[in-house]
Design an enzyme around this catalytic site. Sequence first.
Site, short mmCIF file in Angstrom:
data_model
loop_
_atom_site.label_atom_id
_atom_site.label_comp_id
_atom_site.label_asym_id
_atom_site.label_seq_id
_atom_site.Cartn_x
_atom_site.Cartn_y
_atom_site.Cartn_z
N HIS A 124 -4.26 -33.07 18.14
CA HIS A 124 -3.01 -33.67 18.52
C HIS A 124 -1.87 -32.66 19.30
O HIS A 124 -0.70 -33.21 19.26
CB HIS A 124 -2.54 -34.65 17.54
CG HIS A 124 -3.63 -35.67 16.85
ND1 HIS A 124 -4.03 -36.77 17.40
CD2 HIS A 124 -4.43 -35.30 15.83
CE1 HIS A 124 -4.92 -37.34 16.91
NE2 HIS A 124 -5.34 -36.46 15.93
N LYS A 131 8.97 -0.84 14.10
CA LYS A 131 9.87 -0.42 12.74
C LYS A 131 10.71 0.74 13.08
O LYS A 131 12.15 0.44 12.34
CB LYS A 131 8.76 0.24 11.77
CG LYS A 131 7.73 -1.04 11.39
CD LYS A 131 6.86 -0.06 10.34
CE LYS A 131 5.52 -0.94 10.06
NZ LYS A 131 4.70 -0.36 9.41
N LYS A 181 0.68 -1.37 0.06
CA LYS A 181 -0.08 0.08 -0.09
C LYS A 181 0.96 1.30 -0.13
O LYS A 181 0.57 2.35 -0.70
CB LYS A 181 -1.05 -0.07 1.25
CG LYS A 181 -1.76 1.26 1.16
CD LYS A 181 -2.88 1.10 2.47
CE LYS A 181 -3.55 2.36 2.45
NZ LYS A 181 -4.54 2.29 3.68
N GLU A 212 -4.68 -6.63 14.69
CA GLU A 212 -4.49 -5.39 14.32
C GLU A 212 -5.49 -4.35 14.34
O GLU A 212 -5.33 -3.09 14.57
CB GLU A 212 -3.78 -5.50 12.92
CG GLU A 212 -2.83 -4.06 12.55
CD GLU A 212 -2.03 -4.24 11.22
OE1 GLU A 212 -0.81 -5.06 11.56
OE2 GLU A 212 -2.54 -4.44 10.02
N GLU A 238 10.57 -4.69 4.26
CA GLU A 238 10.77 -6.14 3.91
C GLU A 238 10.35 -6.29 2.51
O GLU A 238 11.02 -6.97 1.71
CB GLU A 238 9.89 -7.05 4.85
CG GLU A 238 10.11 -7.02 6.28
CD GLU A 238 9.10 -6.04 7.26
OE1 GLU A 238 9.06 -5.13 6.65
OE2 GLU A 238 8.68 -6.28 8.33
N GLY A 278 -5.14 -1.89 4.82
CA GLY A 278 -4.17 -2.95 4.18
C GLY A 278 -4.85 -4.36 4.58
O GLY A 278 -4.96 -5.11 3.66
N ARG A 279 -5.37 -4.48 5.66
CA ARG A 279 -6.04 -5.74 6.10
C ARG A 279 -7.44 -5.96 5.48
O ARG A 279 -8.06 -6.96 5.76
CB ARG A 279 -5.97 -6.06 7.45
CG ARG A 279 -6.66 -4.77 8.36
CD ARG A 279 -6.15 -5.05 9.90
NE ARG A 279 -6.69 -3.69 10.70
CZ ARG A 279 -5.96 -2.92 10.86
NH1 ARG A 279 -4.68 -2.70 10.28
NH2 ARG A 279 -6.38 -1.69 11.56
O1 F6P Z 1 2.99 -3.28 9.63
C1 F6P Z 1 1.73 -3.10 9.75
C2 F6P Z 1 1.03 -2.92 8.19
O2 F6P Z 1 1.30 -1.52 7.98
C3 F6P Z 1 -0.04 -3.58 7.95
O3 F6P Z 1 -0.99 -2.91 8.35
C4 F6P Z 1 -0.16 -3.74 6.25
O4 F6P Z 1 -0.98 -4.40 5.90
C5 F6P Z 1 1.35 -3.94 6.06
O5 F6P Z 1 2.24 -3.28 7.23
C6 F6P Z 1 1.93 -4.02 4.81
O6 F6P Z 1 2.15 -2.54 4.64
P1 F6P Z 1 2.22 -2.13 2.91
O7 F6P Z 1 1.09 -2.68 2.44
O8 F6P Z 1 2.23 -0.56 3.03
O9 F6P Z 1 3.74 -2.78 2.56
#
Ligand code: F6P
Length: 519
Positions: free
Chosen positions: A378, A488, A202, A347, A208, A261-262
């Site tokens: 199990h 972060k 987003k 979240e 990452e 995002g979610r």
């Molecule tokens: O760190 C949490 C977050 O902001 C989530 O809410 C989001 O889904 C994820 O990181 C990834 O963010 P982006 O889509 O901006 O890479």
Amino acid sequence: MTPDAAWTALETAAAAARDRRIDSLFPAEPDRLARLSLSAAGLDIDLSKQPWSLGDLDLALSLARAAGVEPAREALFDGEMVNPSEGRPAVHMALRAPDGADFNALGQPISRAVEATRNAVAAYAEAVRRGARAGATGQPISAVVSIGIGGSDLGPRLIWEALRPLKPAIEIRFVANVDPNELAQALTGLDPATTLIVVISKTFTTQETLANAQAARAWLRAALGQAGDAHLLAVSAAPDRARAFGVPEGQVFPFWDWVGGRYSVWSAVGLPCALGLGPDAIAALHAGAHAMDRHFREAPLEANAPVLLALAHVFNRNGLRRPLRAVIPYAQRLRLLPSYLQQLEMESNGKQVEAGGAPVERATAASVFGDAGTNGQHAYFQLLHQGVDVVPLDILAVRHNTEGDPAAQRKLLANAVAQAEALMVGRDGGPEPHRHFPGNRPSSFVLLDRLDPARLGALLALYEHKTFVESVLWRINPFDQWGVELGKTLAGRVLAELEGGPPGAHDPSTAALIGKLRP
Ligand code: F6P
């Protein structure tokens, strides 16, 4: 009634539920099963094994009314600013509405832009699937690596796992972790000439995702030279950043800041699934979610599936002070649902302040765990049956499974039903205390006739709206996530030290760890 009075009435009633047997409520309430069973958008839901009496249910519904669930629901669908800390609406329902809808975000029409992007995603996916859009060397595409994390990963990963054909024409692999092992594994065995890399972010600033995107781009370029960039696609609410990264014009699919995002899997974030499953499957997924949207918006509260699931959770969480919940899909293809719900619920509602900034007055989201049944039986079901904490469950099952041995499917279903029964009724261990099952452990049961795109869409929308209703009851903003920021920021500082920068100020434990990890 004021919300406070409604809360007090519910909490007082719940105290009595602590010592009451759930199974004793069936003979006492002849219409219990009927009142606590409902069908919504193709899902059958049974909430009769929850600890509430029908009188408690009425109090819970009074709370929902007093807390303003109905006007809050309208504000959500009307695109009002339901996310005040970020100044945004949250109109993910617009993304799955049929063509011709007229959603707004803060008064601005959005449905035409949604349709245009949806059509662009479908057209692109169709062209790749037909072989009309080939790779840089002219070969057809046979694999997609989807790079993203959190909401830019969990939804597409779950949908692909749930719906993927046994022998897909296009294989989809997912990479979320910055741990280089995951990308290395995902790329192994793939040919850059027949692979697309879809970078989903987003913000297009996530550490990452950018690290993995750079490594994947280098992998493409090493084999294909600069032409490898033609294999890069991006999905982002910051399309300029994606273009600046080098994703070709025409391969950047936008979404908007009013998509959390979610809640973003309904947007162009679904591109990998469109490539792997085809646009028709995505249309059916959206239709199922839209059917649940309509149910949520139109059904009266007492017959409203997201509302009742939320109230059952609140009864356990606040009334009976239960801090955990387990989600157990008796369907291997739904094994990622608990991970998806961890982000959606924890979240969204793992908050300690109300939307206006005041401290919350009650406990908010429970911690969620689980994986596919029967595997958990199990492992941690020992605790669920005999541990000192009561952990409410959502048990999910799929009636018809078209893959594999029907006898195995019957065994799976038998386990789902039996576990719900065993957890509720328990068994007297007689003289052997270790064989005693206290029972009285609640569960909700969600039955899907089939695991098809429409029912999967309905299921995900069910949980989205359940999470929203809980947030209204707790008066929190479910659409921000400030709690992820501090880690972060500190990771950035620690990284500078691990890369040879000057030592920073840390507590002794942290300083010692950095000392061990510095080059
Ligand atoms: O760190 C949490 C977050 O902001 C989530 O809410 C989001 O889904 C994820 O990181 C990834 O963010 P982006 O889509 O901006 O890479």
